[in-house]
Design an enzyme around this catalytic site. Sequence first.
Site, PDB file in Angstrom:
ATOM      1  N   SER A  50       0.854  -1.194   0.000  1.00  0.00           N
ATOM      2  CA  SER A  50       0.000   0.000   0.000  1.00  0.00           C
ATOM      3  C   SER A  50       0.888   1.242   0.000  1.00  0.00           C
ATOM      4  O   SER A  50       2.101   1.153   0.246  1.00  0.00           O
ATOM      5  CB  SER A  50      -0.888   0.001   1.247  1.00  0.00           C
ATOM      6  OG  SER A  50      -0.076   0.218   2.399  1.00  0.00           O
ATOM      7  N   ASP A  82      -1.133  -1.792  -4.045  1.00  0.00           N
ATOM      8  CA  ASP A  82      -2.507  -1.894  -3.536  1.00  0.00           C
ATOM      9  C   ASP A  82      -3.104  -0.480  -3.405  1.00  0.00           C
ATOM     10  O   ASP A  82      -2.471   0.405  -2.815  1.00  0.00           O
ATOM     11  CB  ASP A  82      -2.450  -2.587  -2.161  1.00  0.00           C
ATOM     12  CG  ASP A  82      -3.806  -2.999  -1.645  1.00  0.00           C
ATOM     13  OD1 ASP A  82      -4.721  -3.221  -2.453  1.00  0.00           O
ATOM     14  OD2 ASP A  82      -3.940  -3.132  -0.404  1.00  0.00           O
ATOM     15  N   HIS A  83      -4.288  -0.281  -3.964  1.00  0.00           N
ATOM     16  CA  HIS A  83      -5.001   1.006  -3.835  1.00  0.00           C
ATOM     17  C   HIS A  83      -4.180   2.226  -4.260  1.00  0.00           C
ATOM     18  O   HIS A  83      -4.115   3.216  -3.510  1.00  0.00           O
ATOM     19  CB  HIS A  83      -5.500   1.225  -2.394  1.00  0.00           C
ATOM     20  CG  HIS A  83      -6.566   0.261  -1.991  1.00  0.00           C
ATOM     21  ND1 HIS A  83      -7.865   0.354  -2.404  1.00  0.00           N
ATOM     22  CD2 HIS A  83      -6.517  -0.858  -1.220  1.00  0.00           C
ATOM     23  CE1 HIS A  83      -8.579  -0.647  -1.922  1.00  0.00           C
ATOM     24  NE2 HIS A  83      -7.775  -1.414  -1.198  1.00  0.00           N
ATOM     25  N   ASP A 104      -7.095   2.882  -7.989  1.00  0.00           N
ATOM     26  CA  ASP A 104      -8.390   2.860  -7.306  1.00  0.00           C
ATOM     27  C   ASP A 104      -9.123   4.174  -7.550  1.00  0.00           C
ATOM     28  O   ASP A 104      -8.994   5.126  -6.787  1.00  0.00           O
ATOM     29  CB  ASP A 104      -8.178   2.614  -5.804  1.00  0.00           C
ATOM     30  CG  ASP A 104      -9.502   2.513  -5.057  1.00  0.00           C
ATOM     31  OD1 ASP A 104     -10.559   2.699  -5.697  1.00  0.00           O
ATOM     32  OD2 ASP A 104      -9.471   2.248  -3.847  1.00  0.00           O
ATOM     33  N   HIS A 211     -11.601  -7.384  -2.326  1.00  0.00           N
ATOM     34  CA  HIS A 211     -10.890  -6.692  -1.245  1.00  0.00           C
ATOM     35  C   HIS A 211     -11.618  -6.953   0.072  1.00  0.00           C
ATOM     36  O   HIS A 211     -12.738  -7.456   0.091  1.00  0.00           O
ATOM     37  CB  HIS A 211     -10.870  -5.180  -1.506  1.00  0.00           C
ATOM     38  CG  HIS A 211      -9.873  -4.777  -2.539  1.00  0.00           C
ATOM     39  ND1 HIS A 211      -8.773  -4.014  -2.239  1.00  0.00           N
ATOM     40  CD2 HIS A 211      -9.789  -5.057  -3.862  1.00  0.00           C
ATOM     41  CE1 HIS A 211      -8.063  -3.834  -3.334  1.00  0.00           C
ATOM     42  NE2 HIS A 211      -8.661  -4.451  -4.345  1.00  0.00           N
TER      43      HIS A 211
HETATM   44  P1  13P Z   1      -8.675  -6.815   4.978  1.00  0.00           P
HETATM   45  O1  13P Z   1      -8.675  -5.574   5.807  1.00  0.00           O
HETATM   46  O2  13P Z   1      -9.976  -7.545   5.072  1.00  0.00           O
HETATM   47  O3  13P Z   1      -7.521  -7.691   5.240  1.00  0.00           O
HETATM   48  O4  13P Z   1      -8.566  -6.352   3.428  1.00  0.00           O
HETATM   49  C1  13P Z   1      -7.313  -6.043   2.861  1.00  0.00           C
HETATM   50  C2  13P Z   1      -7.416  -5.414   1.535  1.00  0.00           C
HETATM   51  O5  13P Z   1      -8.438  -5.384   0.879  1.00  0.00           O
HETATM   52  C3  13P Z   1      -6.193  -4.798   0.994  1.00  0.00           C
HETATM   53  O6  13P Z   1      -6.411  -4.131  -0.204  1.00  0.00           O
HETATM   54  O1  G3H Z   2      -6.711  -1.916   1.934  1.00  0.00           O
HETATM   55  C1  G3H Z   2      -5.876  -1.446   2.706  1.00  0.00           C
HETATM   56  C2  G3H Z   2      -4.811  -2.315   3.245  1.00  0.00           C
HETATM   57  O2  G3H Z   2      -5.280  -3.046   4.350  1.00  0.00           O
HETATM   58  C3  G3H Z   2      -3.588  -1.519   3.524  1.00  0.00           C
HETATM   59  O3  G3H Z   2      -3.707  -0.770   4.686  1.00  0.00           O
HETATM   60  O4  G3H Z   2      -3.062   1.541   4.014  1.00  0.00           O
HETATM   61  O5  G3H Z   2      -2.908   0.787   6.409  1.00  0.00           O
HETATM   62  O6  G3H Z   2      -1.296  -0.087   4.704  1.00  0.00           O
HETATM   63  P1  G3H Z   2      -2.678   0.452   4.974  1.00  0.00           P
HETATM   64 ZN    ZN Z   3      -8.329  -3.209  -0.381  1.00  0.00          ZN
END
Ligand code: 13P
Ligand code: G3H
Ligand code: ZN
Length: 309
Positions: A50, A82-83, A104, A211
């Site tokens: 992330s 991620d995101h 995203d 997700h």
């Molecule tokens: P959780 O918070 O359910 O583990 O989801 C993680 C996620 O979607 C990361 O993009």
């Molecule tokens: O979807 C989000 C993930 O759980 C990542 O979380 O932004 O705190 O690293 P974070």
């Molecule tokens: Zn996510």
Amino acid sequence: MPLVTSTEMFKKAYEGGYAIGAFNVNNMEIIQGITEAAKEENAPLILQVSAGARKYASHTYLMKLVEAAEIETGLPIVLHLDHGEDFEICKACIDGGFTSVMIDGSKYPFEENIRLTKQVVDYAHDRGVVVEGELGRLAGIEDNINVSEEDAMFTRPEEVQEFVERTGVDSLAIAIGTSHGAYKFKGEPRLRFDILEEIGKLLPGFPIVLHGASSVVPEFVETINKYGGDMPGAQGVPEEMLRKAASMAVCKINIDSDIRLAMTASIRKHFAENPGDFDPRKYLGPARAAIKELVRHKIVNVLGCNNKA
Ligand code: 13P
Ligand code: G3H
Ligand code: ZN
């Protein structure tokens, strides 16, 4: 083997009715715990980073740690953003060696989401990198929204074909009732499998991403609460629902919270039993082992991707 994209993984997962685990990574112990389990179970793997993880550990450290995992395991590993919230972070990760990025744009109106997603896809595809987009919005219990508002956030099946065609994305994250974090449902867990089924019919063979898919393993929550934590009402997605999603069009299942809980439960227990310890290896070692067992369980009993590497 160098880092790979998810193209082949998703094709096989779709055909085989299983899913690939996409695990969030923040430090060495997390990467080791996940990749050791995947190696022992011969499972393909997506490690995802992330913006917060990238800020915490730095791009270079995470890149080199994942490269080390690659050398140690020889597994097909995807390194995924991620995101990603804008073009700049996606570009930085593409230029910096990631093989997959998520843009995203789910918080934007449909046309703006398409414009932004296509901009990332054009840049990524020219460089051999794949892209995940998102349509629909994940809610959190903390958002305190009512049922009709929640319904409005689910992915609208009538939009998915146009979104995929106009953007060229390689996979699509959808909202069917999951949410991020450890408090996913107020009452009975409920996922809109009817929406997933409809999307599967509209986009045959196309990989869907789920997700917010941690189960919030009750055993970890109990341990955390037993040793001074305070997590009343924590609740995740039941494993049988995840197995069902994996047997449908879902090819990528995102898990972060369960890793955090495994690690936290282990460390809380360690200090309750060994209050005098101050050698980080004494508490990070068992935490890493707890992550490994969690990931092994997910691979074998939830995702079904063991022996698919
Ligand atoms: P959780 O918070 O359910 O583990 O989801 C993680 C996620 O979607 C990361 O993009
Ligand atoms: O979807 C989000 C993930 O759980 C990542 O979380 O932004 O705190 O690293 P974070
Ligand atoms: Zn996510």
